[in-house]
Design an enzyme around this catalytic site. Structure first.
Site, mmCIF file in Angstrom:
data_model
loop_
_atom_site.group_PDB
_atom_site.id
_atom_site.type_symbol
_atom_site.label_atom_id
_atom_site.label_comp_id
_atom_site.label_asym_id
_atom_site.label_seq_id
_atom_site.Cartn_x
_atom_site.Cartn_y
_atom_site.Cartn_z
ATOM 1 N N ASP A 240 -2.401 5.966 4.954
ATOM 2 C CA ASP A 240 -2.585 4.726 4.145
ATOM 3 C C ASP A 240 -2.776 5.041 2.760
ATOM 4 O O ASP A 240 -3.264 6.181 2.431
ATOM 5 C CB ASP A 240 -3.689 3.992 4.607
ATOM 6 N N GLN A 241 -2.185 4.312 1.766
ATOM 7 C CA GLN A 241 -2.454 4.531 0.659
ATOM 8 C C GLN A 241 -3.669 4.926 0.086
ATOM 9 O O GLN A 241 -3.705 5.926 -0.695
ATOM 10 C CB GLN A 241 -1.929 3.138 -0.035
#
Ligand code: URA
Length: 243
Positions: free
Chosen positions: A109-110
């Protein structure tokens, strides 16, 4: 292999661009400036220099990146910069064609930090990401609320997520502090760690991947940095590479 083809295979541009680099005297091999695009070299162990930067020839690229927060693992990111901008141009262009360059083995994920493997070897990517091969991935999870033994037991026993009736479970879960869990997964569903912690009534505050199979991310590779994997490391991963 012809020098022009060597540069092309390693991602230094189209064959025409590579020929131009050589003809303009931007390429040296063994300290000698090259001008013949068809000079032949044995690629085994070859290192060449393009515009001052040394580059080792690699038939296939296998590397690890220490992903920082605030980067997306997509070639075409929406909100944040792409992790691919952290790599030198040739790694993003090698191989030419539509599916050029190295690809991440799975995604983070970011806001997740830590270990990412990248390669241009499709079989390797498939093997490392296939749930059938059970490559263990270790995550350092910082939670919002203290984790109790009951939550750990539920993560190990298996929890049902909203997109599948089949329970997912942690291969290993070790309490490392009141709000710190070290959790090992052998599959990689979308937001899996965050959703598993939510399913047991907690919440992930910070997530860091510290290991994939036999490869550990240690302090020698700072955030944003990348390095080639050694042949032994690649062999270790392909041989199962678990611990
Ligand atoms: N699980 C998550 O929830 N996010 C990641 O980035 C990786 C695993």
């Amino acid at each position: 292999m012809y020098l022009q083809d060597i540069l092309f295979s390693q991602g230094f541009g189209t064959r025409r661009v590579c020929a131009g680099l050589i003809q303009q005297g931007f390429v040296t091999v063994g300290g000698v400036t090259q001008s013949d695009t068809h000079a032949e070299f044995d690629t085994d162990g070859l290192t060449f220099v393009v515009q001052g930067g040394a580059w080792p020839f690699r038939e296939r690229a296998y590397l690890m990146l220490h992903k920082p927060a605030g980067y997306e693992c997509s070639q075409k990111p929406g909100m944040y910069p792409s992790i691919y901008t952290l790599l030198p141009g040739p790694l993003r262009m090698r191989g030419g064609g539509a599916a050029a360059g190295v690809q991440a083995v799975g995604r983070l994920d970011q806001d997740t930090t830590g270990l990412l493997l990248l390669s241009d070897d499709g079989k390797f990517i498939h093997r490392m990401s296939s749930p059938r091969h059970h490559v263990p991935k270790v995550y350092e999870v910082t939670t919002k609320h203290p984790i109790d033994e009951q939550q750990v037991a539920r993560l190990l026993a298996g929890v049902v997520l909203d997109d599948s009736p089949v329970a997912v479970r942690a291969a290993k879960a070790v309490l490392a502090g009141p709000c710190h869990l070290q959790m090992t997964l052998t599959e990689g569903k979308y937001h899996q760690v965050k959703r598993m912690l939510a399913a047991v009534g907690n919440r992930v505050e910070r997530l860091h991947r510290s290991r994939i199979g036999s490869i550990e991310l240690n302090t020698e590779l700072p955030e944003r940095a990348w390095r080639w994997l050694t042949p032994d490391e690649v062999a270790g991963l392909q041989g199962g590479g678990s611990r």
